[in-house]
Enzyme design. Structure first.
Site, PDB file in Angstrom:
ATOM      1  N   ARG A 143       0.847  -1.188   0.000  1.00 55.49           N
ATOM      2  CA  ARG A 143       0.000   0.000   0.000  1.00 55.49           C
ATOM      3  C   ARG A 143       0.887   1.243   0.000  1.00 55.49           C
ATOM      4  NH1 ARG A 143      -2.438   2.984   4.846  1.00 55.49           N
ATOM      5  NH2 ARG A 143      -3.590   4.624   3.787  1.00 55.49           N
ATOM      6  N   HIS A 190      -3.078  10.955   1.033  1.00 55.02           N
ATOM      7  CA  HIS A 190      -2.480  10.739   2.352  1.00 55.02           C
ATOM      8  C   HIS A 190      -1.868  12.055   2.826  1.00 55.02           C
ATOM      9  CE1 HIS A 190      -0.840   7.366   5.096  1.00 55.02           C
ATOM     10  NE2 HIS A 190      -0.647   8.521   5.708  1.00 55.02           N
ATOM     11  N   GLU A 221      -7.126   8.391   6.825  1.00 54.77           N
ATOM     12  CA  GLU A 221      -7.184   8.980   8.167  1.00 54.77           C
ATOM     13  C   GLU A 221      -7.681  10.425   8.148  1.00 54.77           C
ATOM     14  OE1 GLU A 221      -3.600   8.449  10.422  1.00 54.77           O
ATOM     15  OE2 GLU A 221      -3.901   6.302  10.606  1.00 54.77           O
ATOM     16  N   ASN A 237      -6.954   1.508  10.078  1.00 54.11           N
ATOM     17  CA  ASN A 237      -5.637   1.835  10.623  1.00 54.11           C
ATOM     18  C   ASN A 237      -5.744   1.733  12.140  1.00 54.11           C
ATOM     19  OD1 ASN A 237      -5.078   2.429   7.979  1.00 54.11           O
ATOM     20  ND2 ASN A 237      -4.541   4.558   8.311  1.00 54.11           N
ATOM     21  N   TYR A 245      -3.949   1.193  15.901  1.00 48.91           N
ATOM     22  CA  TYR A 245      -2.758   1.212  16.751  1.00 48.91           C
ATOM     23  C   TYR A 245      -3.093   1.017  18.226  1.00 48.91           C
ATOM     24  CZ  TYR A 245      -0.321   2.939  12.638  1.00 48.91           C
ATOM     25  OH  TYR A 245       0.208   3.063  11.372  1.00 48.91           O
ATOM     26  N   GLU A 267      -3.209  -0.212   8.148  1.00 48.24           N
ATOM     27  CA  GLU A 267      -2.039   0.122   8.958  1.00 48.24           C
ATOM     28  C   GLU A 267      -2.156  -0.574  10.311  1.00 48.24           C
ATOM     29  OE1 GLU A 267      -1.072   4.266   9.544  1.00 48.24           O
ATOM     30  OE2 GLU A 267      -1.539   4.788   7.465  1.00 48.24           O
TER      31      GLU A 267
END
Length: 478
Positions: free
Chosen positions: A80, A124, A170, A299, A301, A378
């Site tokens: 990606r 992005h 995002e 994404n 985390y 991500e």
């Protein structure tokens, strides 16, 4: 759920890694590229860690063939990457820069030659500076047509070569920093402008997805969302309400707009009462509903835990960008919620909660609410890595992090989630936006720091070999 046996990852699962143009490419003013808002912002002293910037980054623009050879050695099934809008249209629109298109075509062709599926991210964060200067970027509806023109140019050029596309990356995290915290360009702190810019971005996203269906009928497209599932700090009703508020304002506001074409009712009513709601013109909701995605990019985390916050309570605070553990303050929105430490979870040096079970929970929530396929676009651990004698990098913490999170994906698949791929963040070390180069994510170490480009040598970390084996047996070892 406790399962006696876990399902296997599906055949053709997209084991991948990810990057973003500004964070890896460099060549910020070469071959006709125009300046982006990040070129301008990061070149101004005081905006980033030790004034680091992406002028050179890790020089992927000139080294992509070598980097892709390393990807092939690892066995990657997908990569990606993002396209830099001002590399294609230096002024945001107008005459196309053929050299920019040629670069990405060469990148895509090289991936395909190595049997690596390209996953192309359209946006992005590197907005052309010209559009920011002309009309304020995402605060003006003129950007919808300019963004569509840019995207359709890529659709026409690469429709026969790229199947998987990510529209906006995002939006929630980027615009929160840009319009609430003032830490991303254009560095504004205005809650009404924040919701206004997001509404226009939603319209642009939906418009582009509708155009995609005309130009790339065999492809799949969806936005990438920075997803931090919410937890309540306790079972106290006030904390449960704070948790519900956080879910609506930090997750459902974006995902419902993307997938349902409408805003969550309680959040919208709250903003209307405070005069902060976006202006919804006639026909806007119809535009959103015509642009429902084919999948959701996730994404992930960390999870975030919330507690009650009074009307005169905690306000939003900037996050830790130094790597000094324990330096992140509580952050919140008065009258809605504030963050609270979760005593059940360890954190990274950047104070991000390490919670693989949260990934499983999040995937289940998304699958149940939106009934769409999911792709991890991500997931990774940013930490201090050290190049040791003999060109070795021992990143056991990253291996443990990734193994636990990929295992959570396997559990989620067994729970019934349709997961089509996992793109770790990131393949090589990168410029980590405000955090500089010290916060390393890659499977491949890049020999440089904030102020010295050095030789940009690529060094395989221990995690490189771990992921190589995971891909080889399609996750059976987990």
């Amino acid at each position: 759920m406790h399962h006696q046996q876990l399902k296997a990852f599906p055949a053709g699962f997209l084991w991948g890694a990810a990057s973003a143009a500004y964070q890896v490419e460099g060549a910020w003013n070469e071959d006709g590229k125009g300046p982006s808002v990040w070129d301008r912002f990061s070149q101004q002293p005081g905006n980033t860690f030790q004034n680091s910037n992406g002028d050179v980054a890790v020089d992927h623009y000139h080294r992509f063939k070598d980097d892709i050879a390393l990807m092939a050695e690892m066995g990657l099934k997908a990569y990606r990457f993002s396209v830099s809008w001002p590399r294609i249209f230096p002024a945001g629109r107008g005459e196309v820069n053929e050299a920019g298109l040629a670069f990405y075509e060469a990148l895509i062709d090289c991936l395909l030659e190595h049997d690596i599926e390209p996953v192309l991210t359209l946006y992005h964060w590197d907005l052309p500076q010209a559009l920011q200067d002309e009309y304020g970027g995402w605060e003006d509806r003129r950007i919808i047509a300019d963004f569509e023109n840019y995207c359709v140019t890529l659709f026409k050029r690469f429709a026969g070569k790229v199947k998987y596309w990510v529209s906006l990356n995002e939006q929630n995290y980027n615009l929160t920093n840009a319009y609430l915290l003032g830490t991303h360009p254009p560095a504004v702190q205005d809650r009404k402008r924040f919701f206004a810019a997001n509404h226009i971005a939603f319209l642009a996203n939906a418009t582009v997805i509708a155009a995609f269906r005309r130009h790339v009928p065999a492809g799949l497209i969806g936005p990438s969302f920075a997803y931090s599932p919410a937890y309540p700090a306790s079972c106290a009703p006030a904390d449960m309400l704070a948790f519900e508020n956080a879910e609506e304002f930090t997750n459902h506001w974006w995902l419902d707009s993307y997938c349902f074409g409408r805003y969550p009712s309680a959040a919208l009513a709250c903003l209307q009462a405070t005069g902060q709601a976006p202006d919804i013109a006639a026909g806007d909701l119809e535009i959103l509903q015509r642009g429902v995605p084919d999948f959701i990019g996730v994404n992930y985390y960390q999870t975030l835990t919330y507690t009650d916050n009074g009307l005169d309570g905690q306000t939003l605070q900037r996050i830790n960008t130094t790597g000094k553990k324990g330096s992140t303050p509580a952050s919140g929105v008065p009258g809605l919620y504030k963050t609270h430490p979760n005593p059940n979870l360890e954190t990274s040096n950047w104070d991000w909660a390490i919670d693989p079970t949260g990934l499983r929970i999040g995937l289940r929530r998304l699958a149940s609410r939106y009934a769409l396929p999911l792709m991890i676009t991500e997931n990774g651990l940013g930490e201090f890595d050290r190049l040791e004698e003999g060109d070795r990098v021992h990143d056991a913490g990253r291996v443990a992090y990734l193994e636990s999170h990929v295992s959570a994906c396997k559990q989620a698949i067994t729970d019934g989630v349709e997961l089509i791929g996992y793109c770790a963040w990131s393949f090589t070390d990168i410029l980590s936006w405000l955090n500089g180069y010290q916060k390393r994510y890659g499977f491949v170490y890049v020999n440089r720091d904030e102020n010295d480009v050095k030789d940009l040598r690529r060094v395989r970390k221990d995690s490189f070999y771990w992921y190589q084996q995971v891909i080889k047996d399609n996750g059976a070892r987990l």
